[in-house]
Design an enzyme around this catalytic site. Structure first.
Site, PDB file in Angstrom:
ATOM      1  N   CYS A   1     -21.559  66.841   0.575  1.00 29.83           N
ATOM      2  CA  CYS A   1     -20.663  66.338  -0.314  1.00 29.83           C
ATOM      3  C   CYS A   1     -19.936  67.333  -0.946  1.00 29.83           C
ATOM      4  CB  CYS A   1     -21.657  65.557  -1.633  1.00 29.83           C
ATOM      5  SG  CYS A   1     -22.834  64.591  -0.828  1.00 29.83           S
TER       6      CYS A   1
ATOM      7  N   HIS B   1     -18.072  57.417  -4.306  1.00 35.47           N
ATOM      8  CA  HIS B   1     -18.427  58.585  -3.576  1.00 35.47           C
ATOM      9  C   HIS B   1     -18.416  58.637  -2.165  1.00 35.47           C
ATOM     10  CE1 HIS B   1     -20.085  62.447  -2.964  1.00 35.47           C
ATOM     11  NE2 HIS B   1     -21.319  62.131  -2.945  1.00 35.47           N
TER      12      HIS B   1
ATOM     13  N   CYS C   1     -22.695  68.611  -6.481  1.00 38.62           N
ATOM     14  CA  CYS C   1     -24.263  68.850  -5.731  1.00 38.62           C
ATOM     15  C   CYS C   1     -24.102  68.256  -4.350  1.00 38.62           C
ATOM     16  CB  CYS C   1     -25.372  68.170  -6.447  1.00 38.62           C
ATOM     17  SG  CYS C   1     -25.176  66.576  -6.727  1.00 38.62           S
TER      18      CYS C   1
END
Length: 426
Positions: free
Chosen positions: A93, A382, A412
């Site tokens: 990510c 996301h 994160c």
């Protein structure tokens, strides 16, 4: 030996397509198609058509084998001079922010004057892959010199070898999903369901307001019929969020739901970076500067929280820049889960935790009214590798509108890692 002074890295523009729920609007649209569209829009609106840039770096987490050279292929379809190189990066990510860091370092060192960083991800165009056993048998069959020999090899194929395999959002070393790991974190840090829902509600309210006031109009362009992120729920409420059932822990103690966790998303984003000289030469206003970045990892296999690595990265980055956690006007903390954000903030308020990281005392609390003020990942979506570019472009615009200031980015990632950055406008 000649020494060079590091140059400021200017953030000049950003572009992305609307983020949307997977298996819907962008079905059968691949990463390369989305990334190409974003690069093309960014190149067009900055009047760089036909120009050669120093480098382009993008990446994807959910990647098909055919995307092995995705960035370079996207560059060739984006309208840039074909002599513009491109390469792929993957840090889960944190991919989008990692690419910006790498391009930024090249600009700062004087190796290049300009570059584009970004990322893309889709769960709606993943090719199923047959097990290794099938491939091994097929390779062995090719070596057979007779038809009979090949048929004998084909006879070794079992039915289970014909079942396609798809990527699973889970940690290979623990067998737990990211949501299950976060459930463990919120229990450790005693984060309540109400706190998580409240943060999710605020994320949607901020995102709805930002869209209504036109903040995203020049950052997001229409793609495949969509003009706006489809996750934003301006009409949600604490009552509606409270009715949702736990999504990862079904023992009766779970607090993570579909409302306070990000859903699977498709999308792509990119940011144009350059030296001040490049910006002046091409008549591009400097929105803000990428000042520094940091990456960290935690031993989640041994019990540390999977998504707590940004705490280490933030602490090291602040120490290196002689800054306090409170020295920022905006905080862009990626909301993989509302609970993960709250665990991070609570840990940084803890003397015991911060001393374990090597700090003399807690980093302290922040003014949460400065956090994710244009909405966060819970509301905007996301798409794994695209989140960094989304955040960096938005933060640069916010600082430009403010006139001056400083922002902190924290993301994160899977694998127990975290990427952070400092963005400033003097």
């Amino acid at each position: 030996m000649n020494t060079k002074q590091m140059r400021p890295v200017a953030i000049l523009a950003g572009s992305r397509i609307p983020f949307t729920k997977s298996f819907g609007n962008y079905n059968r649209i691949g990463n390369q198609q989305m990334m190409t569209a974003v690069l093309k829009d960014l190149v067009w609106k900055t009047n760089l058509v036909g120009k050669r840039l120093g480098d382009v770096s993008t990446g994807a987490v959910m990647k098909n084998a055919s995307d092995w050279n995705m960035t370079r292929e996207s560059v060739l379809g984006a309208g840039l001079n074909p002599h513009t190189p491109g390469y792929d990066v993957q840090r889960a990510c944190g991919t989008g922010l990692e690419t910006a860091w790498q391009i930024g370092l090249k600009i700062a060192s004087g190796a290049i004057d300009s570059g584009i960083a970004g990322g893309t991800d889709t769960n709606s165009d993943i090719a199923g892959v047959l097990p290794h056993e099938f491939s091994w048998i097929m390779m062995e069959a090719q070596k057979e010199k007779s038809l009979v020999g090949r048929i004998k090899k084909f006879a070794e194929i079992k039915p289970q070898y014909l079942k396609p395999q798809f990527p699973a959002v889970m940690e290979p070393r623990t067998g737990l999903s990211m949501g299950q790991h976060t459930e463990k974190m919120v229990k450790e840090w005693k984060i309540t369901r109400e706190e998580q829902d409240q943060l999710a509600l605020l994320s949607h309210q901020n995102a709805e307001k930002a869209w209504a006031e036109g903040f995203y109009n020049d950052l997001v362009f229409e793609f495949n019929g969509l003009k706006k992120d489809t996750f934003v729920r301006g009409d949600t409420s604490m009552d509606k969020l409270a009715k949702l059932k736990p999504a990862f822990d079904f023992t009766g103690t779970g607090t993570l739901t579909a409302g306070n966790s990000t859903g699977l998303s498709d999308g792509a984003s990119a940011v144009l970076l350059g030296s001040e000289e490049f910006a002046k030469e091409h008549g591009l206003p400097v929105l803000a500067y990428l000042v520094d970045a940091e990456v960290a990892a935690v031993d989640y296999v041994a019990g540390e929280g999977l998504l707590m690595a940004p705490t280490y990265a933030i602490a090291r980055m602040l120490r290196r820049n002689n800054l306090k956690f409170q020295d920022f006007d905006f905080y862009e903390i990626h909301e993989a889960f509302a609970g993960q954000v709250l665990c991070t903030l609570k840990a940084l308020e803890s003397d015991e935790y911060c001393k374990k990281m090597g700090e003399p005392k807690a980093l302290g609390s922040i003014d949460r009214s400065k956090m994710n003020v244009k909405g966060g990942s819970l509301a905007l979506g996301h798409p794994f590798a695209a989140t960094g570019g989304r955040i960096l472009a938005s933060l640069a615009k916010m600082l430009s509108q403010r006139g001056s200031g400083r922002g902190l980015i924290s993301i994160c990632t899977a694998g127990g890692m975290g990427v952070t950055a400092i963005v400033e406008r003097p």
